[in-house]
Design an enzyme around this catalytic site. Structure first.
Site, mmCIF file in Angstrom:
data_model
loop_
_atom_site.group_PDB
_atom_site.id
_atom_site.type_symbol
_atom_site.label_atom_id
_atom_site.label_comp_id
_atom_site.label_asym_id
_atom_site.label_seq_id
_atom_site.Cartn_x
_atom_site.Cartn_y
_atom_site.Cartn_z
ATOM 1 N N LYS A 181 4.655 4.172 -5.942
ATOM 2 C CA LYS A 181 3.918 3.673 -6.591
ATOM 3 C C LYS A 181 3.314 4.635 -8.165
ATOM 4 C CE LYS A 181 2.158 0.722 -4.157
ATOM 5 N NZ LYS A 181 2.837 0.139 -2.920
HETATM 6 C C1 PLP Z 1 2.000 -0.452 -1.278
HETATM 7 C C2 PLP Z 1 1.586 -1.744 -1.264
HETATM 8 C C3 PLP Z 1 1.170 -1.773 -0.103
HETATM 9 C C4 PLP Z 1 0.716 -0.737 0.585
HETATM 10 O O1 PLP Z 1 0.593 0.303 0.753
HETATM 11 P P1 PLP Z 1 0.304 1.868 1.263
HETATM 12 O O2 PLP Z 1 0.173 3.521 0.558
HETATM 13 O O3 PLP Z 1 1.888 2.057 1.694
HETATM 14 O O4 PLP Z 1 -0.110 0.992 3.057
HETATM 15 C C5 PLP Z 1 -0.148 -3.064 0.200
HETATM 16 N N1 PLP Z 1 -0.023 -4.066 -0.765
HETATM 17 C C6 PLP Z 1 1.195 -3.857 -1.585
HETATM 18 C C7 PLP Z 1 0.943 -5.304 -2.520
HETATM 19 C C8 PLP Z 1 1.731 -2.671 -1.919
HETATM 20 O O5 PLP Z 1 2.634 -2.845 -2.895
#
Ligand code: PLP
Length: 376
Positions: A181
């Protein structure tokens, strides 16, 4: 080789981790966790932001706080990451998937009402690529049917819809600080809470069902087990890493937007020839350049393009396999209405390399390869 993702490092990460070690406080809710929470609260205007171990866990917390019970239903797109659904499935909920809009790949707000029954408890919009869903319409539907709105804003840190930060429009917002992210702590996330009355219970759920947060603030003289909960607070070491990045959030955001705009500029000629489709940003939305994707004609062309890029040293990837066709999706969910776009558009989508400090030369090279591929 040009990687698809490189986890962000902006400079002060190690220094802050050393400080956390020096503070003799490496479990959760120390100085750096507080700094990250305060940053989110100030930046987004939410009543409370609680740092969590992941966005998945933030969504699980939201499902607990929403009192989702076995047999309840939640409405969401099928084009999303598994966690969006999993958090509710763990509480025994049934997932009602609806189709997406082909322009933003977000839930089609005009189809949500068809999926609502007397068992529906929540709508879960996912802000794909950090571009906001049509939230005014979604909030109107939620109000009319007395439903909660839990935003999967995993990709939406620093993005907004009509000037409001993504994750602050519904009742709960879930952020991700995974290494893929825009801002990262390795694994991590946050829960944004709109209603101040829900903060105390959220703190309890996050601290194994105890009122330890109140105890640490000196509001009570001993802490005890008061509700069902789990361990959703991250280590200070991770929070220290994240703080180095949040402190420089505007710089990171500008850097990513510059890359995004360059991709767009360089790929526009091929899009104008209608070989590919570029992302669309509605006027109401400011985005955070979380992702640069293009859409090819179909699955076959996408596979050929990904192979061509790989042969030439560029890693591009696709996602998501729609949840409704997956084994767990069939067991726990149901697609309501016609799958007009979810499968078709997901099969066309390719994500290009995108990360903090991706160089102009690399972006130019990737765009050149794509032009060459279509010139053949
Ligand atoms: C990355 C992501 C998640 C999960 O995030 P984590 O921090 O890895 O649990 C959930 N929903 C979306 C749309 C994502 O892109």
């Amino acid at each position: 080789m040009i990687s698809f993702n490189v986890p962000p490092v902006v400079g002060n990460e190690l220094k802050y981790i050393e400080q956390a070690i020096g503070n003799h406080k490496i479990c959760g809710d120390g100085e750096f966790t507080k700094k990250c929470s305060a940053w989110m609260e100030e930046k987004t205007g939410t009543a409370k932001a609680l740092l969590t171990t992941s966005c998945t866990h933030a969504t699980e917390m939201a499902a607990l706080l929403a009192d989702i019970q076995p047999g309840d239903e939640v409405v969401m797109p099928s084009f999303t990451f598994v966690s969006t659904a999993d958090a509710f499935v763990l509480r025994g909920a049934k997932v009602k998937f609806v189709d997406i809009r082909p322009d933003t790949m977000n839930i089609d707000e005009t189809l949500i009402e068809d999926a609502i029954t007397d068992k529906t408890k929540a709508i879960v919009p996912v802000h794909y690529a950090g571009v906001g869903c049509e939230m005014d319409t979604i909030m109107d539907i939620a109000r009319k049917h007395h439903l909660l709105v839990i935003e999967d804003a995993a990709q939406g840190v620093m993005s907004s819809y009509k000037g409001k930060a993504l994750g602050t429009i519904g009742d709960y917002g879930c952020y991700s600080f995974h290494e893929t992210k825009n801002y990262s702590m390795g694994e991590g996330g946050a829960l944004l809470i709109k209603d101040p009355d829900m903060i105390e219970r959220a703190e309890i759920v996050r601290e194994k069902g105890t009122n330890r947060s109140k105890f640490f603030r000196g509001q009570i003289d001993k802490y005890t087990w008061v509700d069902a909960g789990s361990s959703y607070l991250p280590s200070e070491l991770n929070a220290a890493y994240l703080w180095a990045q949040l402190e420089q959030a505007d710089m990171v955001n500008d850097n990513r937007l510059k890359s995004w705009n360059l991709y767009k500029e360089l790929l526009t000629p091929i899009a104008e020839k209608e070989y590919i489709t570029l992302p669309y940003i509605p006027e109401e939305c400011t985005h955070n350049a979380h992702m640069f994707y293009i859409k090819t004609k179909n699955l076959e062309e996408r596979s050929a393009l990904i192979s061509y890029l790989k042969e030439n040293g560029v890693l591009a990837v696709f996602h998501y396999i729609p949840l409704h066709g997956a084994p767990a999706g069939q067991k726990y969910g149901e697609f309501i209405g016609e799958d007009k776009y979810t499968t078709r558009e997901s099969e066309r989508l390719v994500r290009l390399p995108m990360y903090y400090n991706l160089s102009e030369e690399d972006i130019t090279y990737v765009a050149e390869l794509i032009s060459r591929f279509y010139a053949r």
